[in-house]
Design a protein around this motif. Sequence first.
Motif, PDB file in Angstrom:
ATOM      1  N   ALA A 177       0.878  -1.179   0.000  1.00 35.93           N
ATOM      2  CA  ALA A 177       0.000   0.000   0.000  1.00 35.93           C
ATOM      3  C   ALA A 177       0.906   1.217   0.000  1.00 35.93           C
ATOM      4  CB  ALA A 177      -0.885  -0.005   1.240  1.00 35.93           C
ATOM      5  N   LEU A 178       0.769   2.071  -0.998  1.00 33.80           N
ATOM      6  CA  LEU A 178       1.602   3.263  -1.073  1.00 33.80           C
ATOM      7  C   LEU A 178       0.896   4.377  -0.304  1.00 33.80           C
ATOM      8  CD1 LEU A 178       4.216   3.068  -2.641  1.00 33.80           C
ATOM      9  CD2 LEU A 178       3.230   4.545  -4.380  1.00 33.80           C
ATOM     10  N   SER A 179       1.544   4.810   0.768  1.00 35.31           N
ATOM     11  CA  SER A 179       0.930   5.844   1.604  1.00 35.31           C
ATOM     12  C   SER A 179       2.028   6.752   2.156  1.00 35.31           C
ATOM     13  CB  SER A 179       0.186   5.174   2.768  1.00 35.31           C
ATOM     14  OG  SER A 179      -0.064   6.126   3.779  1.00 35.31           O
ATOM     15  N   PRO A 180       1.758   8.067   2.224  1.00 35.86           N
ATOM     16  CA  PRO A 180       2.780   8.979   2.757  1.00 35.86           C
ATOM     17  C   PRO A 180       3.169   8.639   4.187  1.00 35.86           C
ATOM     18  CG  PRO A 180       0.956  10.208   1.764  1.00 35.86           C
ATOM     19  CD  PRO A 180       0.544   8.773   1.787  1.00 35.86           C
TER      20      PRO A 180
ATOM     21  N   LEU B  54      -2.646   2.270  -4.811  1.00 34.83           N
ATOM     22  CA  LEU B  54      -2.566   3.737  -4.730  1.00 34.83           C
ATOM     23  C   LEU B  54      -3.939   4.314  -4.474  1.00 34.83           C
ATOM     24  CD1 LEU B  54      -0.387   3.544  -7.750  1.00 34.83           C
ATOM     25  CD2 LEU B  54       0.293   5.186  -6.021  1.00 34.83           C
ATOM     26  N   GLY B  55      -3.996   5.423  -3.705  1.00 35.04           N
ATOM     27  CA  GLY B  55      -5.288   5.950  -3.286  1.00 35.04           C
ATOM     28  C   GLY B  55      -5.641   7.300  -3.871  1.00 35.04           C
ATOM     29  N   ALA B  56      -6.775   7.805  -3.412  1.00 35.09           N
ATOM     30  CA  ALA B  56      -7.363   9.029  -3.948  1.00 35.09           C
ATOM     31  C   ALA B  56      -6.552  10.260  -3.571  1.00 35.09           C
ATOM     32  CB  ALA B  56      -8.780   9.174  -3.412  1.00 35.09           C
ATOM     33  N   GLU B  57      -6.689  11.305  -4.375  1.00 32.53           N
ATOM     34  CA  GLU B  57      -5.969  12.558  -4.142  1.00 32.53           C
ATOM     35  C   GLU B  57      -6.241  13.129  -2.746  1.00 32.53           C
ATOM     36  OE1 GLU B  57      -3.638  14.784  -5.585  1.00 32.53           O
ATOM     37  OE2 GLU B  57      -3.209  12.838  -6.440  1.00 32.53           O
ATOM     38  N   GLY B  58      -7.489  13.227  -2.363  1.00 29.39           N
ATOM     39  CA  GLY B  58      -7.778  13.874  -1.081  1.00 29.39           C
ATOM     40  C   GLY B  58      -7.570  12.951   0.101  1.00 29.39           C
ATOM     41  N   THR B  59      -8.213  11.816   0.049  1.00 31.25           N
ATOM     42  CA  THR B  59      -8.322  10.969   1.242  1.00 31.25           C
ATOM     43  C   THR B  59      -7.267   9.870   1.318  1.00 31.25           C
ATOM     44  OG1 THR B  59      -9.931   9.698  -0.024  1.00 31.25           O
ATOM     45  CG2 THR B  59     -10.811  11.296   1.537  1.00 31.25           C
ATOM     46  N   GLY B  60      -6.602   9.575   0.229  1.00 31.75           N
ATOM     47  CA  GLY B  60      -5.632   8.480   0.233  1.00 31.75           C
ATOM     48  C   GLY B  60      -6.324   7.131   0.264  1.00 31.75           C
ATOM     49  N   LEU B  61      -5.568   6.080   0.504  1.00 30.27           N
ATOM     50  CA  LEU B  61      -6.146   4.722   0.522  1.00 30.27           C
ATOM     51  C   LEU B  61      -7.054   4.551   1.736  1.00 30.27           C
ATOM     52  CD1 LEU B  61      -3.049   2.507  -0.393  1.00 30.27           C
ATOM     53  CD2 LEU B  61      -5.211   2.574  -1.660  1.00 30.27           C
TER      54      LEU B  61
ATOM     55  N   ARG C 177       6.216   4.134   2.075  1.00 26.23           N
ATOM     56  CA  ARG C 177       6.187   5.583   1.823  1.00 26.23           C
ATOM     57  C   ARG C 177       7.334   5.997   0.919  1.00 26.23           C
ATOM     58  NH1 ARG C 177       9.038   4.955   6.292  1.00 26.23           N
ATOM     59  NH2 ARG C 177      11.002   6.102   6.427  1.00 26.23           N
ATOM     60  N   ILE C 178       7.103   7.072   0.191  1.00 29.77           N
ATOM     61  CA  ILE C 178       8.178   7.744  -0.537  1.00 29.77           C
ATOM     62  C   ILE C 178       8.582   8.903   0.370  1.00 29.77           C
ATOM     63  CG2 ILE C 178       8.792   9.023  -2.618  1.00 29.77           C
ATOM     64  CD1 ILE C 178       6.263   7.509  -3.900  1.00 29.77           C
ATOM     65  N   PRO C 179       9.771   8.842   0.953  1.00 29.81           N
ATOM     66  CA  PRO C 179      10.144   9.884   1.914  1.00 29.81           C
ATOM     67  C   PRO C 179      10.142  11.270   1.251  1.00 29.81           C
ATOM     68  CG  PRO C 179      11.671   8.033   2.005  1.00 29.81           C
ATOM     69  CD  PRO C 179      10.828   7.837   0.782  1.00 29.81           C
ATOM     70  N   MET C 180       9.610  12.240   1.972  1.00 30.95           N
ATOM     71  CA  MET C 180       9.505  13.607   1.413  1.00 30.95           C
ATOM     72  C   MET C 180      10.095  14.590   2.407  1.00 30.95           C
ATOM     73  SD  MET C 180       5.558  13.495   0.114  1.00 30.95           S
ATOM     74  CE  MET C 180       5.063  13.013   1.755  1.00 30.95           C
ATOM     75  N   GLY C 181      10.488  15.757   1.892  1.00 33.86           N
ATOM     76  CA  GLY C 181      10.960  16.829   2.761  1.00 33.86           C
ATOM     77  C   GLY C 181      10.194  18.099   2.456  1.00 33.86           C
TER      78      GLY C 181
ATOM     79  N   ASP D 289       3.182  17.270   2.420  1.00 30.10           N
ATOM     80  CA  ASP D 289       2.600  16.095   3.080  1.00 30.10           C
ATOM     81  C   ASP D 289       2.254  14.946   2.138  1.00 30.10           C
ATOM     82  OD1 ASP D 289       0.386  17.180   1.955  1.00 30.10           O
ATOM     83  OD2 ASP D 289      -0.570  17.768   3.836  1.00 30.10           O
ATOM     84  N   SER D 290       2.195  15.209   0.825  1.00 30.58           N
ATOM     85  CA  SER D 290       2.005  14.080  -0.100  1.00 30.58           C
ATOM     86  C   SER D 290       2.365  14.516  -1.511  1.00 30.58           C
ATOM     87  CB  SER D 290       0.557  13.571  -0.067  1.00 30.58           C
ATOM     88  OG  SER D 290      -0.305  14.520  -0.666  1.00 30.58           O
ATOM     89  N   LEU D 291       2.550  13.526  -2.370  1.00 24.83           N
ATOM     90  CA  LEU D 291       2.806  13.774  -3.790  1.00 24.83           C
ATOM     91  C   LEU D 291       1.513  13.568  -4.566  1.00 24.83           C
ATOM     92  CD1 LEU D 291       6.026  11.581  -4.067  1.00 24.83           C
ATOM     93  CD2 LEU D 291       5.953  14.085  -4.017  1.00 24.83           C
ATOM     94  N   ASN D 292       1.441  14.148  -5.730  1.00 23.30           N
ATOM     95  CA  ASN D 292       0.346  13.820  -6.643  1.00 23.30           C
ATOM     96  C   ASN D 292       0.387  12.311  -6.898  1.00 23.30           C
ATOM     97  OD1 ASN D 292       0.082  13.143  -9.752  1.00 23.30           O
ATOM     98  ND2 ASN D 292      -1.468  14.657  -9.260  1.00 23.30           N
TER      99      ASN D 292
HETATM  100  C1  LIG Z   1      -2.337  12.947  -2.761  1.00 21.21           C
HETATM  101  S1  LIG Z   1      -2.039  11.379  -2.103  1.00 21.21           S
HETATM  102  C2  LIG Z   1      -3.227  11.257  -0.814  1.00 21.21           C
HETATM  103  C3  LIG Z   1      -2.846  11.989   0.405  1.00 21.21           C
HETATM  104  C4  LIG Z   1      -3.612  11.532   1.599  1.00 21.21           C
HETATM  105  N1  LIG Z   1      -3.750  12.644   2.503  1.00 21.21           N
HETATM  106  C5  LIG Z   1      -2.936  10.345   2.270  1.00 21.21           C
HETATM  107  O1  LIG Z   1      -2.534  10.500   3.416  1.00 21.21           O
HETATM  108  O2  LIG Z   1      -2.765   9.306   1.675  1.00 21.21           O
HETATM  109  C6  LIG Z   1      -2.691  10.246  -3.279  1.00 21.21           C
HETATM  110  C7  LIG Z   1      -2.027   8.904  -3.282  1.00 21.21           C
HETATM  111  O3  LIG Z   1      -0.706   9.029  -3.782  1.00 21.21           O
HETATM  112  C8  LIG Z   1       0.157   8.128  -3.118  1.00 21.21           C
HETATM  113  N2  LIG Z   1       1.187   8.935  -2.450  1.00 21.21           N
HETATM  114  C9  LIG Z   1       1.320  10.277  -2.519  1.00 21.21           C
HETATM  115  N3  LIG Z   1       2.410  10.685  -1.854  1.00 21.21           N
HETATM  116  C10 LIG Z   1       2.987   9.577  -1.344  1.00 21.21           C
HETATM  117  C11 LIG Z   1       4.182   9.318  -0.573  1.00 21.21           C
HETATM  118  N4  LIG Z   1       4.974  10.306  -0.186  1.00 21.21           N
HETATM  119  N5  LIG Z   1       4.461   8.063  -0.250  1.00 21.21           N
HETATM  120  C12 LIG Z   1       3.691   7.027  -0.657  1.00 21.21           C
HETATM  121  N6  LIG Z   1       2.554   7.204  -1.388  1.00 21.21           N
HETATM  122  C13 LIG Z   1       2.214   8.459  -1.735  1.00 21.21           C
HETATM  123  C14 LIG Z   1      -0.689   7.325  -2.147  1.00 21.21           C
HETATM  124  O4  LIG Z   1      -1.071   6.109  -2.749  1.00 21.21           O
HETATM  125  C15 LIG Z   1      -1.875   8.228  -1.933  1.00 21.21           C
HETATM  126  O5  LIG Z   1      -3.034   7.487  -1.583  1.00 21.21           O
END
Ligand SMILES: C[S@@+](CC[C@H](N)C(=O)[O-])C[C@H]1O[C@@H](n2cnc3c(N)ncnc32)[C@H](O)[C@@H]1O
Length: 282
Positions: A201-204, A225-232, A245-249, A253-256
């Motif tokens: 499950a790809l999640s921030p 992979l989940g929705a833009e707003g709510t995620g998986l 997670r894909i580590p971010m700085g 809080d999240s990537l597209n």
């Molecule tokens: C815009 S993000 C959703 C953000 C949402 N607030 C959450 O916490 O998942 C849309 C999708 O992109 C993937 N995604 C975005 N940024 C990510 C990250 N840094 N690491 C892993 N997955 C990411 C995830 O699958 C997420 O459900």
Amino acid sequence: VGIVRRITEPGGAALADYVRLTDMQLRMSTEVAAGLFVAEGELVVLRALAAGYEPRSVLLSTSRWRLLGAGLRAEIEARPGLRVLVGDDELLREVTGFHVHRGVLASFHRRPLPDAATLLAASERVLVLESVNTHTNVGAIARSAAALGMDALLLDPTSADPLYRRSVRVSMGQVLVLPHARLDPWPAALGQVRGHGYRLALSPTGERSLDTVVPQPGQRVAVLLGAEGTGLSEAAQAEADERVRIPMGGGVDSLNVAVAAALACWVIGRRDPTSRPPGTSA
Ligand SMILES: C[S@@+](CC[C@H](N)C(=O)[O-])C[C@H]1O[C@@H](n2cnc3c(N)ncnc32)[C@H](O)[C@@H]1O
């Protein structure tokens, strides 16, 4: 060349496939009911033909018809029964609702989708989308998946239609090449993915960093992979073996979702962990 018809009036049955292309609600209901999709631009139309989709008709601007590339001209000439409609730019704009700046549209018959179980059985590396309801994101995801070694795309019932014009265009026609199927009902149908192999499950907020994941040759992997707003959803995450997670700085809080998908495909699409992704050389 097939039946070339010069169009001077915006109405009429011949143009019905192209009416109000920018009205997404209307198009989504009529296209699926009529079993058609629309491809835009010479390259994408050629890709649809190469993928074996059967054309219903082609609509060209007058100027494009005169300057049509040799590839598409040859494809049209090879189909004597194909309806080729030609009209001025203004007429095309009136029918479709937008300026068709490439001057090339074609409508195609949809094909029945494979069922998810069959597609999963034939695939090793797959993406699974939950509520990715933006056509451009679905198109961008399909393009990355096709380029970076994934075998198939699975979508929950609420994810956007990969064959909607904007998905097809943003994918540069790759949605027509990469097999896709629906997982329905959701989330129960995720059980089929469970039987298929390792699920990420790809999640921030995932516990594990993507760069530590090294799929083994022959290993089956599904990336959720989940929705833009709510995620998986909780339910989808509960079906995963690991949350990654894909580590971010930078306080982001999240990537597209399409960007996250591309990064995941770069890692997961490799068949041999010591090799480079498909299409690259050292
Ligand atoms: C815009 S993000 C959703 C953000 C949402 N607030 C959450 O916490 O998942 C849309 C999708 O992109 C993937 N995604 C975005 N940024 C990510 C990250 N840094 N690491 C892993 N997955 C990411 C995830 O699958 C997420 O459900």
